[in-house]
Enzyme design. Structure first.
Site, PDB file in Angstrom:
ATOM      1  N   SER A  84     -24.237  28.150  43.580  1.00 44.18           N
ATOM      2  CA  SER A  84     -25.080  27.705  42.985  1.00 44.18           C
ATOM      3  C   SER A  84     -24.796  27.439  41.513  1.00 44.18           C
ATOM      4  O   SER A  84     -24.113  27.524  41.375  1.00 44.18           O
ATOM      5  CB  SER A  84     -25.745  29.848  42.905  1.00 44.18           C
ATOM      6  OG  SER A  84     -24.399  30.542  41.744  1.00 44.18           O
ATOM      7  N   ASP A 132     -26.649  24.829  46.440  1.00 42.30           N
ATOM      8  CA  ASP A 132     -27.450  26.363  46.841  1.00 42.30           C
ATOM      9  C   ASP A 132     -28.685  25.965  45.663  1.00 42.30           C
ATOM     10  O   ASP A 132     -28.318  26.697  44.322  1.00 42.30           O
ATOM     11  CB  ASP A 132     -26.765  27.321  46.822  1.00 42.30           C
ATOM     12  CG  ASP A 132     -27.459  28.265  47.366  1.00 42.30           C
ATOM     13  OD1 ASP A 132     -28.164  27.932  48.502  1.00 42.30           O
ATOM     14  OD2 ASP A 132     -26.650  29.894  47.097  1.00 42.30           O
ATOM     15  N   GLU A 156     -36.923  24.503  50.394  1.00 47.44           N
ATOM     16  CA  GLU A 156     -36.883  25.120  50.395  1.00 47.44           C
ATOM     17  C   GLU A 156     -39.190  25.866  49.867  1.00 47.44           C
ATOM     18  O   GLU A 156     -39.846  25.395  49.187  1.00 47.44           O
ATOM     19  CB  GLU A 156     -36.900  26.660  49.113  1.00 47.44           C
ATOM     20  CG  GLU A 156     -37.245  28.176  49.741  1.00 47.44           C
ATOM     21  CD  GLU A 156     -36.966  28.892  48.548  1.00 47.44           C
ATOM     22  OE1 GLU A 156     -35.846  29.157  48.541  1.00 47.44           O
ATOM     23  OE2 GLU A 156     -37.518  29.705  48.376  1.00 47.44           O
ATOM     24  N   GLY A 203     -29.994  39.527  48.140  1.00 48.80           N
ATOM     25  CA  GLY A 203     -29.284  40.757  47.293  1.00 48.80           C
ATOM     26  C   GLY A 203     -29.498  42.111  48.750  1.00 48.80           C
ATOM     27  O   GLY A 203     -29.515  41.857  49.676  1.00 48.80           O
ATOM     28  N   GLY A 263     -28.879  36.499  53.746  1.00 46.15           N
ATOM     29  CA  GLY A 263     -28.401  36.743  55.515  1.00 46.15           C
ATOM     30  C   GLY A 263     -28.312  38.177  55.235  1.00 46.15           C
ATOM     31  O   GLY A 263     -28.125  39.061  55.924  1.00 46.15           O
ATOM     32  N   THR A 274     -23.876  38.210  49.233  1.00 41.44           N
ATOM     33  CA  THR A 274     -24.160  39.594  48.515  1.00 41.44           C
ATOM     34  C   THR A 274     -22.954  40.454  49.401  1.00 41.44           C
ATOM     35  O   THR A 274     -22.210  41.131  48.491  1.00 41.44           O
ATOM     36  CB  THR A 274     -25.611  40.279  48.454  1.00 41.44           C
ATOM     37  OG1 THR A 274     -26.194  39.903  48.129  1.00 41.44           O
ATOM     38  CG2 THR A 274     -25.145  41.721  48.107  1.00 41.44           C
TER      39      THR A 274
END
Ligand code: G3H
Ligand code: ZN
Length: 279
Positions: free
Chosen positions: A47, A82, A132, A176, A205, A228
């Site tokens: 990220s 990401d 996205e 999260g 996921g 997460t």
């Protein structure tokens, strides 16, 4: 096999390649080791926040290339940016040597999302491009997002106007920890996949039950992202270690006490996604 073929192989053989997000040297090392052991291809997700934390894109490219060489990693590793929200971030990651880019224009207008996705595509030098549409809920790098579902029509339209390699539709997954049971729109996922033939990406996921993850893979998911749960697996093991070893201050011992906790989570997802032995 080039990276596009690696992705299409997953689509044709109906398994998904895991994306495991990395935070530091140890994270990258543990994930590469476990993927090599399991013979699974992998996307190493970075990220913008994690990139900043680690020092920048050049540090990460150097680190990952060094690890691949020194650890004799033979499985396909796609270093992936990401949720990049600007063209400049995508450009910098491409220039540094990333293999795969996600431009996330979902927070702006639909028209701007198409426009910048195309600008990024034109700049690429062989990298994969993920986009996205809709809005995946939860938090990314500490910023909260409202969930907004992607429709089949929107997916078809977006794909017809861009030349992307992977699409991340928002179909109920959140970043999260889930509040309650995840409600993933598997029927819409299948319809998007059938109508567009586009490799689909599942974000958020972590926390999705095994059965739903497996169905998502059967319904068109070729890449599934996890962050997460890796952190939770690592954290649980580290807490236990620290509680029992309050006098240990060597950072190598403290950080690596979470190694097996993290690796077990990654191993489990490789099994669920069916990517074990696919490298
Ligand atoms: O892009 C990264 C992810 O979608 C990871 O989400 O932290 O909920 O597993 P997660
Ligand atoms: Zn995500």
């Amino acid at each position: 096999m080039n990276i596009k073929e690696t992705l299409l192989k997953a689509k044709n053989e109906k398994y998904a390649i895991p994306q495991f997000n990395i935070n530091n040297l140890e994270w990258a090392k543990y994930i590469l080791e476990v993927c090599e052991e399991e013979k699974s291809p992998v996307f190493l997700g970075v990220s913008s926040g994690a990139a900043k934390y680690m020092g920048g894109f050049d540090v990460i490219v150097g680190m990952v290339n060094g690890l691949k060489k020194d650890l004799n990693i033979t499985v396909p590793v796609m270093l992936h940016l990401d949720h990049a929200t600007t063209f400049e971030l995508c450009k910098d990651a491409v220039d540094a040597g990333f293999d795969s880019i996600m431009f996330d224009g979902s927070k702006g207008s639909y028209e701007d999302n198409i426009k910048t996705t195309n600008e990024v595509k034109n700049y690429l030098k062989g990298q994969l491009l993920e986009a996205e549409i809709g809005k995946i809920g939860g938090e990314e790098d500490g910023i909260a997002n409202e969930l907004y579902f992607t429709s089949v029509e929107e997916a078809e339209d977006f794909i017809s106007k861009t030349n992307i390699d992977m699409l991340a539709p928002a179909l109920g997954s959140v970043h999260g920890i889930y509040k309650g049971e995840p409600d993933i729109k598997l029927d819409i996922m299948k319809e998007i996949s059938d109508k567009t033939n586009m490799p689909l990406v599942l974000h958020g996921g972590s926390g999705i039950p095994e059965e739903i993850l497996k169905q998502a893979v059967q319904n068109g998911i070729c890449k599934a992202n996890f962050n997460t749960e890796l952190q939770l697996g690592w954290h649980k093991a580290v807490l236990e270690f620290v509680e029992n070893n309050k006098d240990v201050y060597d950072p190598r011992k403290v950080i690596s006490s979470g190694e097996e906790g993290l690796k077990n989570v990654a191993r489990e997802y490789i099994r669920i996604l069916g990517s074990k032995g696919k490298a």
